[in-house]
Design a protein around this motif. Structure first.
Motif, PDB file in Angstrom:
ATOM      1  N   GLU A  99      10.595  -4.494  -0.958  1.00 55.68           N
ATOM      2  CA  GLU A  99      11.036  -5.892  -1.052  1.00 55.68           C
ATOM      3  C   GLU A  99      12.288  -6.046  -1.915  1.00 55.68           C
ATOM      4  OE1 GLU A  99       9.700  -8.477   0.657  1.00 55.68           O
ATOM      5  OE2 GLU A  99       8.275  -7.090   1.561  1.00 55.68           O
ATOM      6  N   GLY A 100      13.217  -5.089  -1.809  1.00 54.40           N
ATOM      7  CA  GLY A 100      14.463  -5.175  -2.557  1.00 54.40           C
ATOM      8  C   GLY A 100      14.328  -4.885  -4.038  1.00 54.40           C
ATOM      9  N   ARG A 101      13.230  -4.283  -4.434  1.00 55.07           N
ATOM     10  CA  ARG A 101      12.981  -3.964  -5.845  1.00 55.07           C
ATOM     11  C   ARG A 101      12.631  -2.488  -5.989  1.00 55.07           C
ATOM     12  NH1 ARG A 101      15.113  -8.003  -5.872  1.00 55.07           N
ATOM     13  NH2 ARG A 101      14.569  -9.979  -6.809  1.00 55.07           N
ATOM     14  N   THR A 102      13.077  -1.888  -7.073  1.00 56.44           N
ATOM     15  CA  THR A 102      12.701  -0.530  -7.433  1.00 56.44           C
ATOM     16  C   THR A 102      11.816  -0.613  -8.663  1.00 56.44           C
ATOM     17  OG1 THR A 102      14.753   0.389  -6.561  1.00 56.44           O
ATOM     18  CG2 THR A 102      13.536   1.750  -8.139  1.00 56.44           C
ATOM     19  N   VAL A 103      10.588  -0.155  -8.519  1.00 57.50           N
ATOM     20  CA  VAL A 103       9.623  -0.192  -9.619  1.00 57.50           C
ATOM     21  C   VAL A 103       9.368   1.231 -10.092  1.00 57.50           C
ATOM     22  CG1 VAL A 103       7.271  -0.775 -10.311  1.00 57.50           C
ATOM     23  CG2 VAL A 103       8.517  -2.279  -8.763  1.00 57.50           C
ATOM     24  N   ILE A 127       5.170  -7.864  -5.286  1.00 58.24           N
ATOM     25  CA  ILE A 127       4.750  -7.021  -4.161  1.00 58.24           C
ATOM     26  C   ILE A 127       5.032  -5.553  -4.470  1.00 58.24           C
ATOM     27  CG2 ILE A 127       5.261  -6.440  -1.755  1.00 58.24           C
ATOM     28  CD1 ILE A 127       5.688  -9.512  -1.322  1.00 58.24           C
ATOM     29  N   ALA A 128       6.209  -5.267  -5.016  1.00 59.80           N
ATOM     30  CA  ALA A 128       6.567  -3.886  -5.353  1.00 59.80           C
ATOM     31  C   ALA A 128       5.663  -3.335  -6.456  1.00 59.80           C
ATOM     32  CB  ALA A 128       8.036  -3.812  -5.765  1.00 59.80           C
ATOM     33  N   CYS A 129       5.326  -4.155  -7.438  1.00 59.28           N
ATOM     34  CA  CYS A 129       4.421  -3.713  -8.507  1.00 59.28           C
ATOM     35  C   CYS A 129       3.024  -3.441  -7.964  1.00 59.28           C
ATOM     36  CB  CYS A 129       4.358  -4.753  -9.626  1.00 59.28           C
ATOM     37  SG  CYS A 129       5.843  -4.787 -10.648  1.00 59.28           S
ATOM     38  N   GLU A 153       2.884 -17.807  -3.087  1.00 56.54           N
ATOM     39  CA  GLU A 153       3.649 -16.749  -2.424  1.00 56.54           C
ATOM     40  C   GLU A 153       4.119 -15.727  -3.462  1.00 56.54           C
ATOM     41  OE1 GLU A 153       7.834 -16.354  -0.054  1.00 56.54           O
ATOM     42  OE2 GLU A 153       6.663 -18.181   0.241  1.00 56.54           O
ATOM     43  N   PRO A 154       3.756 -14.445  -3.279  1.00 55.06           N
ATOM     44  CA  PRO A 154       4.179 -13.441  -4.263  1.00 55.06           C
ATOM     45  C   PRO A 154       5.681 -13.169  -4.177  1.00 55.06           C
ATOM     46  CG  PRO A 154       3.061 -12.384  -2.438  1.00 55.06           C
ATOM     47  CD  PRO A 154       2.945 -13.864  -2.215  1.00 55.06           C
TER      48      PRO A 154
END
Length: 121
Positions: free
Chosen positions: A96-100, A16-18, A10-11
């Motif tokens: 997914e709750g991340r800022t890339v 997922i953001a990357c 599972e990623p």
């Protein structure tokens, strides 16, 4: 999705953001590589590239900076084809709750695309 994996397949949210930012770079580069560009049209092309990629889901911002000196030298008073050597690009994706934040710039003659940061939020 969280960054704690429930299993090895599972990623994570960060992965997922990357991946999403990679999709944006692939789209930007391969959609616009080869476009005729001159020093006079570089700014309008950069703005069109930014607007096109910002239309995609999860894209927070895109900045395309053209290397005017390199363009002028290659165009030799006329035009040339757009390649990675003429631009520096920064893309910010929120997923997914991340800022890339990722960047493309020349590295040893190659337009290297790489992740600069992954942040929560």
């Amino acid at each position: 999705m969280s960054d704690s994996k429930s299993n090895d397949t599972e990623p994570t949210g960060a992965e997922i953001a990357c991946f999403e930012v990679g999709i944006k770079f692939g789209s930007l580069y391969h959609q616009f590589a080869g476009t005729p560009v001159s020093p006079d049209s570089a700014d309008s092309l950069a703005h069109a590239m930014e607007a096109a990629i910002e239309n995609q889901p999860h894209c927070e911002s895109v900045t395309v900076e053209m290397d005017d000196d390199a363009l002028a030298a290659a165009a030799d008073g006329d035009y040339t084809e757009l390649t990675g050597r003429f631009m520096t690009v920064k893309i910010v994706v929120v997923r997914e709750g991340r800022t890339v934040t990722a960047r493309m710039a020349m590295d040893d003659g190659y337009p290297l695309m790489e992740v600069e940061s992954v942040e929560k939020g």
